[in-house]
Design a protein around this motif. Structure first.
Motif, mmCIF file in Angstrom:
data_model
loop_
_atom_site.group_PDB
_atom_site.id
_atom_site.type_symbol
_atom_site.label_atom_id
_atom_site.label_comp_id
_atom_site.label_asym_id
_atom_site.label_seq_id
_atom_site.Cartn_x
_atom_site.Cartn_y
_atom_site.Cartn_z
ATOM 1 N N GLU A 159 -0.963 1.137 -18.230
ATOM 2 C CA GLU A 159 -0.762 2.435 -18.871
ATOM 3 C C GLU A 159 -1.589 3.540 -18.222
ATOM 4 O OE1 GLU A 159 -1.851 1.820 -22.894
ATOM 5 O OE2 GLU A 159 -0.336 0.294 -23.231
ATOM 6 N N ARG A 160 -2.323 3.217 -17.195
ATOM 7 C CA ARG A 160 -3.225 4.182 -16.573
ATOM 8 C C ARG A 160 -2.439 5.366 -16.024
ATOM 9 N NH1 ARG A 160 -4.958 5.130 -11.303
ATOM 10 N NH2 ARG A 160 -7.006 6.068 -11.211
ATOM 11 N N ASP A 161 -2.926 6.551 -16.308
ATOM 12 C CA ASP A 161 -2.341 7.767 -15.765
ATOM 13 C C ASP A 161 -3.291 8.293 -14.692
ATOM 14 O OD1 ASP A 161 -0.992 10.082 -15.227
ATOM 15 O OD2 ASP A 161 -1.667 11.115 -17.034
ATOM 16 N N PRO A 162 -2.982 8.070 -13.420
ATOM 17 C CA PRO A 162 -3.909 8.472 -12.373
ATOM 18 C C PRO A 162 -3.936 9.974 -12.120
ATOM 19 C CG PRO A 162 -1.939 7.577 -11.391
ATOM 20 C CD PRO A 162 -1.804 7.422 -12.894
ATOM 21 N N GLY A 163 -3.026 10.693 -12.725
ATOM 22 C CA GLY A 163 -2.987 12.132 -12.493
ATOM 23 C C GLY A 163 -2.671 12.442 -11.052
ATOM 24 N N LEU A 164 -3.355 13.429 -10.515
ATOM 25 C CA LEU A 164 -3.086 13.853 -9.149
ATOM 26 C C LEU A 164 -4.055 13.251 -8.125
ATOM 27 C CD1 LEU A 164 -2.275 17.612 -9.742
ATOM 28 C CD2 LEU A 164 -0.690 15.735 -9.323
ATOM 29 N N LEU A 216 -3.148 13.264 0.643
ATOM 30 C CA LEU A 216 -3.190 14.496 1.429
ATOM 31 C C LEU A 216 -4.444 14.575 2.292
ATOM 32 C CD1 LEU A 216 -1.832 17.045 -1.182
ATOM 33 C CD2 LEU A 216 -0.671 16.235 0.887
ATOM 34 N N ALA A 217 -5.571 14.093 1.787
ATOM 35 C CA ALA A 217 -6.806 14.077 2.574
ATOM 36 C C ALA A 217 -6.666 13.173 3.790
ATOM 37 C CB ALA A 217 -7.970 13.625 1.704
ATOM 38 N N TRP A 218 -6.052 12.009 3.610
ATOM 39 C CA TRP A 218 -5.821 11.117 4.743
ATOM 40 C C TRP A 218 -4.891 11.771 5.760
ATOM 41 C CZ3 TRP A 218 -8.206 7.031 6.595
ATOM 42 C CH2 TRP A 218 -9.038 6.307 5.756
ATOM 43 N N ARG A 273 -1.832 2.839 6.631
ATOM 44 C CA ARG A 273 -1.919 1.799 5.598
ATOM 45 C C ARG A 273 -2.484 2.374 4.293
ATOM 46 N NH1 ARG A 273 -4.438 -3.566 7.705
ATOM 47 N NH2 ARG A 273 -2.983 -4.510 6.242
ATOM 48 N N ARG A 274 -3.464 3.269 4.400
ATOM 49 C CA ARG A 274 -4.044 3.873 3.197
ATOM 50 C C ARG A 274 -3.036 4.792 2.510
ATOM 51 N NH1 ARG A 274 -6.945 1.666 0.236
ATOM 52 N NH2 ARG A 274 -7.576 3.610 -0.689
ATOM 53 N N VAL A 275 -2.327 5.589 3.280
ATOM 54 C CA VAL A 275 -1.338 6.501 2.690
ATOM 55 C C VAL A 275 -0.252 5.698 1.993
ATOM 56 C CG1 VAL A 275 0.477 8.162 3.256
ATOM 57 C CG2 VAL A 275 -1.796 8.440 4.226
ATOM 58 N N GLN A 276 0.216 4.628 2.628
ATOM 59 C CA GLN A 276 1.241 3.791 2.003
ATOM 60 C C GLN A 276 0.704 3.106 0.747
ATOM 61 O OE1 GLN A 276 4.424 3.727 2.957
ATOM 62 N NE2 GLN A 276 3.888 5.190 4.547
ATOM 63 N N GLY A 277 -0.555 2.707 0.770
ATOM 64 C CA GLY A 277 -1.156 2.044 -0.377
ATOM 65 C C GLY A 277 -1.417 2.954 -1.558
ATOM 66 N N MET A 278 -1.435 4.253 -1.330
ATOM 67 C CA MET A 278 -1.703 5.193 -2.419
ATOM 68 C C MET A 278 -0.474 5.413 -3.295
ATOM 69 S SD MET A 278 -4.847 5.799 -2.079
ATOM 70 C CE MET A 278 -4.980 6.928 -3.420
ATOM 71 N N GLY A 279 0.640 4.787 -2.971
ATOM 72 C CA GLY A 279 1.866 4.974 -3.741
ATOM 73 C C GLY A 279 1.910 4.156 -5.019
ATOM 74 N N THR A 280 0.945 3.286 -5.243
ATOM 75 C CA THR A 280 0.943 2.460 -6.450
ATOM 76 C C THR A 280 0.161 3.145 -7.566
ATOM 77 O OG1 THR A 280 -1.050 1.266 -5.802
ATOM 78 C CG2 THR A 280 1.050 0.368 -5.050
ATOM 79 N N ALA A 281 0.377 2.677 -8.792
ATOM 80 C CA ALA A 281 -0.320 3.270 -9.937
ATOM 81 C C ALA A 281 -1.816 2.978 -9.898
ATOM 82 C CB ALA A 281 0.269 2.740 -11.239
ATOM 83 N N ARG A 282 -2.185 1.860 -9.324
ATOM 84 C CA ARG A 282 -3.600 1.472 -9.224
ATOM 85 C C ARG A 282 -3.890 1.058 -7.779
ATOM 86 N NH1 ARG A 282 -7.807 2.058 -12.732
ATOM 87 N NH2 ARG A 282 -9.308 0.391 -12.527
ATOM 88 N N PRO A 283 -4.110 2.025 -6.888
ATOM 89 C CA PRO A 283 -4.334 1.702 -5.476
ATOM 90 C C PRO A 283 -5.596 0.855 -5.289
ATOM 91 C CG PRO A 283 -4.056 4.060 -5.771
ATOM 92 C CD PRO A 283 -4.151 3.455 -7.130
ATOM 93 N N GLN A 284 -5.541 -0.025 -4.301
ATOM 94 C CA GLN A 284 -6.713 -0.832 -3.976
ATOM 95 C C GLN A 284 -7.760 0.038 -3.323
ATOM 96 O OE1 GLN A 284 -5.498 -4.069 -1.516
ATOM 97 N NE2 GLN A 284 -4.573 -5.192 -3.202
ATOM 98 N N GLN A 285 -9.006 -0.373 -3.473
ATOM 99 C CA GLN A 285 -10.091 0.354 -2.840
ATOM 100 C C GLN A 285 -10.052 0.133 -1.339
ATOM 101 O OE1 GLN A 285 -13.659 -1.077 -4.672
ATOM 102 N NE2 GLN A 285 -13.481 0.322 -6.392
ATOM 103 N N LEU A 286 -10.645 1.063 -0.624
ATOM 104 C CA LEU A 286 -10.756 0.927 0.818
ATOM 105 C C LEU A 286 -11.701 -0.224 1.110
ATOM 106 C CD1 LEU A 286 -10.067 2.184 3.602
ATOM 107 C CD2 LEU A 286 -12.139 3.535 3.373
ATOM 108 N N GLY A 287 -11.216 -1.191 1.853
ATOM 109 C CA GLY A 287 -12.027 -2.357 2.176
ATOM 110 C C GLY A 287 -13.084 -2.044 3.225
ATOM 111 N N ALA A 288 -14.057 -2.920 3.326
ATOM 112 C CA ALA A 288 -15.144 -2.726 4.289
ATOM 113 C C ALA A 288 -14.609 -2.716 5.717
ATOM 114 C CB ALA A 288 -16.187 -3.826 4.117
#
Length: 103
Positions: free
Chosen positions: A5-10, A17-19, A66-81
């Motif tokens: 139910e998380r609403d990530p907003g913008l 956009l930063a990437w 890969r990061r831009v594509q991963g940001m399309g989910t409701a709960r994006p994964q964190q940037l790995g080491a």
């Protein structure tokens, strides 16, 4: 509120956009390196620096895509080491190769 139910907003859109802005900046640096190598006399060291700059740019482009594509989910994964290290290494490499091309 559950994760579904998380609403990530913008926030994901701003991160995406930063990437993209950072990728554009790296592309401009790589293009300027190419211009410098072509108009600076194309010495062997300049061509090596240009080639390494292109490799660093391609590495950064891969991580950014890969990061831009991963940001399309409701709960994006964190940037790995590994990705963070690759991003930092490519950025530093571009700067070092740019300095090498000037001298």
């Amino acid at each position: 509120m559950s994760a579904a139910e998380r609403d990530p907003g913008l926030q994901p859109e701003r991160t995406r956009l930063a990437w993209r802005r950072t990728t554009l900046s790296c592309t401009v640096v790589a293009l300027l390196a190419g211009k410098q190598a072509l108009h600076g006399g194309a010495s062997p060291a300049g061509i090596v620096a240009l080639s390494l700059s292109v490799l660093a740019w391609l590495g950064f482009l891969r991580v950014a895509n890969r990061r831009v594509q991963g940001m399309g989910t409701a709960r994006p994964q964190q940037l790995g080491a590994r990705e963070a290290l690759m991003t930092a290494a490519c950025t530093v490499a571009l700067a070092v190769f740019a300095v090498a091309m000037l001298f």
